[in-house]
Design a protein around this motif. Structure first.
Motif, short mmCIF file in Angstrom:
data_model
loop_
_atom_site.label_atom_id
_atom_site.label_comp_id
_atom_site.label_asym_id
_atom_site.label_seq_id
_atom_site.Cartn_x
_atom_site.Cartn_y
_atom_site.Cartn_z
N MET A 126 -1.74 -6.58 48.09
CA MET A 126 -2.91 -5.73 48.04
C MET A 126 -3.81 -6.17 46.88
O MET A 126 -5.02 -6.25 47.04
CB MET A 126 -2.46 -4.28 47.89
N HIS A 127 -3.20 -6.40 45.74
CA HIS A 127 -3.97 -6.82 44.58
C HIS A 127 -4.72 -8.12 44.87
O HIS A 127 -5.88 -8.28 44.49
CB HIS A 127 -3.05 -6.99 43.36
N GLY A 128 -4.08 -9.04 45.57
CA GLY A 128 -4.71 -10.32 45.90
C GLY A 128 -5.97 -10.15 46.74
O GLY A 128 -6.96 -10.85 46.53
N HIS A 129 -5.93 -9.22 47.69
CA HIS A 129 -7.11 -8.97 48.52
C HIS A 129 -8.24 -8.38 47.69
O HIS A 129 -9.40 -8.76 47.85
CB HIS A 129 -6.76 -8.02 49.68
N LEU A 130 -7.91 -7.46 46.82
CA LEU A 130 -8.94 -6.85 45.98
C LEU A 130 -9.48 -7.87 44.98
O LEU A 130 -10.68 -7.93 44.73
CB LEU A 130 -8.38 -5.62 45.26
N GLU A 131 -8.60 -8.67 44.43
CA GLU A 131 -9.01 -9.70 43.48
C GLU A 131 -9.95 -10.71 44.14
O GLU A 131 -10.91 -11.17 43.52
CB GLU A 131 -7.77 -10.40 42.93
N ALA A 132 -9.67 -11.03 45.40
CA ALA A 132 -10.49 -12.00 46.12
C ALA A 132 -11.93 -11.54 46.30
O ALA A 132 -12.85 -12.36 46.38
CB ALA A 132 -9.88 -12.30 47.48
N THR A 133 -12.15 -10.23 46.33
CA THR A 133 -13.51 -9.73 46.51
C THR A 133 -14.37 -9.95 45.27
O THR A 133 -15.59 -9.95 45.36
CB THR A 133 -13.52 -8.23 46.88
N ALA A 134 -13.74 -10.14 44.13
CA ALA A 134 -14.49 -10.28 42.87
C ALA A 134 -15.40 -11.51 42.84
O ALA A 134 -16.43 -11.50 42.17
CB ALA A 134 -13.53 -10.32 41.69
N SER A 135 -15.03 -12.54 43.57
CA SER A 135 -15.82 -13.77 43.55
C SER A 135 -16.82 -13.85 44.70
O SER A 135 -17.50 -14.86 44.85
CB SER A 135 -14.89 -14.98 43.59
N LEU A 136 -16.91 -12.78 45.49
CA LEU A 136 -17.81 -12.77 46.64
C LEU A 136 -19.07 -11.97 46.34
O LEU A 136 -19.05 -11.06 45.51
CB LEU A 136 -17.09 -12.17 47.85
N PRO A 137 -20.16 -12.31 47.01
CA PRO A 137 -21.41 -11.56 46.80
C PRO A 137 -21.32 -10.18 47.46
O PRO A 137 -21.32 -10.07 48.68
CB PRO A 137 -22.47 -12.43 47.49
N ILE A 138 -21.20 -9.16 46.64
CA ILE A 138 -21.00 -7.79 47.13
C ILE A 138 -22.05 -6.89 46.49
O ILE A 138 -22.42 -7.08 45.34
CB ILE A 138 -19.59 -7.29 46.75
N GLY B 84 -21.44 -5.83 52.17
CA GLY B 84 -22.53 -6.80 52.26
C GLY B 84 -22.01 -8.21 52.48
O GLY B 84 -22.77 -9.16 52.58
N SER B 85 -20.69 -8.35 52.57
CA SER B 85 -20.04 -9.64 52.81
C SER B 85 -18.95 -9.45 53.86
O SER B 85 -18.05 -8.65 53.68
CB SER B 85 -19.42 -10.17 51.51
N ASP B 86 -19.05 -10.22 54.96
CA ASP B 86 -18.03 -10.11 56.00
C ASP B 86 -16.64 -10.47 55.46
O ASP B 86 -15.65 -9.82 55.80
CB ASP B 86 -18.36 -11.03 57.19
N GLU B 87 -16.58 -11.49 54.62
CA GLU B 87 -15.30 -11.91 54.05
C GLU B 87 -14.71 -10.80 53.17
O GLU B 87 -13.52 -10.50 53.24
CB GLU B 87 -15.46 -13.20 53.25
N ALA B 88 -15.54 -10.20 52.35
CA ALA B 88 -15.08 -9.11 51.50
C ALA B 88 -14.64 -7.92 52.34
O ALA B 88 -13.62 -7.28 52.03
CB ALA B 88 -16.17 -8.71 50.51
#
Length: 80
Positions: free
Chosen positions: A1-13, A57-61
């Motif tokens: 779970m932490h990995g998914h949340l951490e991954a959003t930090a580098s995305l344009p949100i 605002g980001s499909d990946e996020a």
């Protein structure tokens, strides 16, 4: 779970979802290697924070958020 949340930090949100996701990431980080009672409390807090995120605002996020929500549900159901 932490990995998914951490991954959003580098995305344009968008700003507001980013704040909720950052806080959820920190809360879940506190739960790692913690006693079960702490895990349940922190994951419940993360669930509440994630409930405020509709779209980033980001499909990946958005995909990472959905995965984090699913893991939240899974973790909490195992702790019941």
């Amino acid at each position: 779970m932490h990995g998914h949340l951490e991954a959003t930090a580098s995305l344009p949100i968008a700003t507001r979802p980013s704040q909720y996701l950052g806080e959820a990431e920190a809360v879940v980080g506190d739960a790692r290697n913690a006693p079960e009672s702490v895990v349940e409390k922190r994951v419940s807090q993360a669930e509440e924070l994630l409930s405020h995120v509709e779209e980033t605002g980001s499909d990946e996020a958005d995909e990472h958020v959905e995965q984090a929500r699913e893991l939240t549900d899974e973790i909490l159901s195992k702790l019941e």
